[in-house]
Design an enzyme around this catalytic site. Structure first.
Site, mmCIF file in Angstrom:
data_model
loop_
_atom_site.group_PDB
_atom_site.id
_atom_site.type_symbol
_atom_site.label_atom_id
_atom_site.label_comp_id
_atom_site.label_asym_id
_atom_site.label_seq_id
_atom_site.Cartn_x
_atom_site.Cartn_y
_atom_site.Cartn_z
ATOM 1 N N LYS A 1 -87.246 -117.046 8.511
ATOM 2 C CA LYS A 1 -86.490 -117.638 7.345
ATOM 3 C C LYS A 1 -86.545 -116.679 5.810
ATOM 4 O O LYS A 1 -85.851 -117.876 5.213
ATOM 5 C CB LYS A 1 -86.506 -119.296 7.901
ATOM 6 C CG LYS A 1 -86.377 -119.938 8.615
ATOM 7 C CD LYS A 1 -86.373 -121.127 8.584
ATOM 8 C CE LYS A 1 -87.207 -121.496 10.091
ATOM 9 N NZ LYS A 1 -87.844 -121.824 10.632
HETATM 10 O O1 3DU Z 1 -89.539 -127.789 18.386
HETATM 11 P P1 3DU Z 1 -90.399 -126.792 19.232
HETATM 12 O O2 3DU Z 1 -91.839 -127.050 18.680
HETATM 13 O O3 3DU Z 1 -89.211 -126.461 20.405
HETATM 14 O O4 3DU Z 1 -90.207 -125.387 17.875
HETATM 15 C C1 3DU Z 1 -88.843 -125.063 17.408
HETATM 16 C C2 3DU Z 1 -89.537 -123.757 16.537
HETATM 17 O O5 3DU Z 1 -88.228 -123.268 16.497
HETATM 18 C C3 3DU Z 1 -90.396 -124.031 15.777
HETATM 19 O O6 3DU Z 1 -91.221 -122.423 15.547
HETATM 20 C C4 3DU Z 1 -89.538 -124.740 14.515
HETATM 21 O O7 3DU Z 1 -90.171 -124.388 13.112
HETATM 22 C C5 3DU Z 1 -88.564 -123.055 14.650
HETATM 23 N N1 3DU Z 1 -86.479 -124.005 13.959
HETATM 24 C C6 3DU Z 1 -86.284 -124.604 14.692
HETATM 25 O O8 3DU Z 1 -86.890 -125.881 15.863
HETATM 26 C C7 3DU Z 1 -85.385 -125.129 14.129
HETATM 27 C C8 3DU Z 1 -84.309 -124.164 13.354
HETATM 28 O O9 3DU Z 1 -82.762 -124.386 12.973
HETATM 29 C C9 3DU Z 1 -84.999 -123.211 13.336
HETATM 30 C C10 3DU Z 1 -86.197 -123.037 13.956
#
Ligand code: 3DU
Length: 249
Positions: free
Chosen positions: A82
């Site tokens: 980011k």
């Molecule tokens: O929620 P999860 O465990 O499926 O992980 C989602 C990943 O994507 C995590 O690394 C988070 O920091 C990233 N992410 C978002 O969740 C949302 C966004 O808008 C951008 C990145």
């Protein structure tokens, strides 16, 4: 990405994130990451790495080694940095991640083009790597930034911040945009702006409440999935089931 997705027959990007480990146990993370990769690679087209691994393992000690394994499986490696600083700093951040073998970086468009994104796009194009821009994040607070009504500095007209970011992603030639799977209507709205020119990457499936099928139906090209796969009792099975649930959608 299109080639990787086609050859792997998957549009799932694995978010290789793990919960905190005490620094003295950080080598466990590398072992965990390698074992998840080994189990899940047939069901994904790319891997997204975040600070969860870069901070404890280091870019050139542990993460580079993982990136080699990811690319060795025919998958793409995306760094979710980011990127969000002044241009010269962004350029250096990018050079380090690209030197570690990453194919693409995620960056924050709030920094603007001049002396912000421009040097990042330049170095990425020179090295033939990709830039994916945030457009509307998956969490509730996203509305305070990405969801604001703004006066567009170029047109002088009222618009939504994420609509402006979607148009700018098109103009800059971004390689992708991130739109949360938790907001399928926004995916559809943004899709109408970018069409097939800028692929949409959607995180927020499962653990954050987003639905894979709804995101794909709304226009997401790739699904970014972490905990739904990694925290499952059987990650390969979870990835395979998720893939089945969006086949033919
Ligand atoms: O929620 P999860 O465990 O499926 O992980 C989602 C990943 O994507 C995590 O690394 C988070 O920091 C990233 N992410 C978002 O969740 C949302 C966004 O808008 C951008 C990145």
């Amino acid at each position: 990405m299109q080639e990787a997705a086609k050859s792997k027959n998957s549009r799932i990007v694995l978010a290789l994130d793990f919960p905190f480990e005490a620094p003295e146990n950080r080598n466990k993370l590398l072992v965990k990451a390698e074992s998840i990769l080994k189990a899940v690679h047939p069901f994904i087209c790319a891997v997204k790495i975040n600070h969860h691994l870069v901070l404890p393992l280091g870019t050139f000690n542990g993460v580079q080694h993982l990136v080699e394994q990811i690319r060795g499986q025919g998958l793409l490696a995306i760094m979710d940095a980011k990127v969000n600083d002044v241009g010269a700093t962004n350029q250096t951040i990018a050079q380090y991640y690209y030197a570690a073998g990453f194919d693409a970086l995620i960056a924050n468009p709030f920094i603007g083009w001049e002396e912000g994104l421009e040097p990042l796009f330049k170095v990425s194009q020179k090295l033939n790597r990709g830039i994916i821009l945030l457009c509307y994040m998956s969490h509730k607070g996203a509305r305070e930034g990405y969801g604001q009504t703004i006066i567009d500095s170029e047109t002088g007209k009222k618009t939504l911040q994420y609509v402006s970011f979607a148009k700018k992603a098109l103009k800059y030639g971004a390689d992708g945009i991130v739109v949360g799977a938790t907001y399928p209507q926004k995916i559809a709205e943004i899709k109408r702006i970018v069409g097939q020119n800028v692929p949409i990457y959607s995180p927020g499936i499962g653990a954050q409440g987003g639905d894979a099928e709804a995101a794909v139906k709304a226009g997401a090209n790739y699904l970014i999935v972490g905990r739904e796969i990694i925290a499952a009792a059987d990650p390969a099975k979870a990835a395979c089931q998720l893939l089945d649930s969006i086949k033919g959608v």
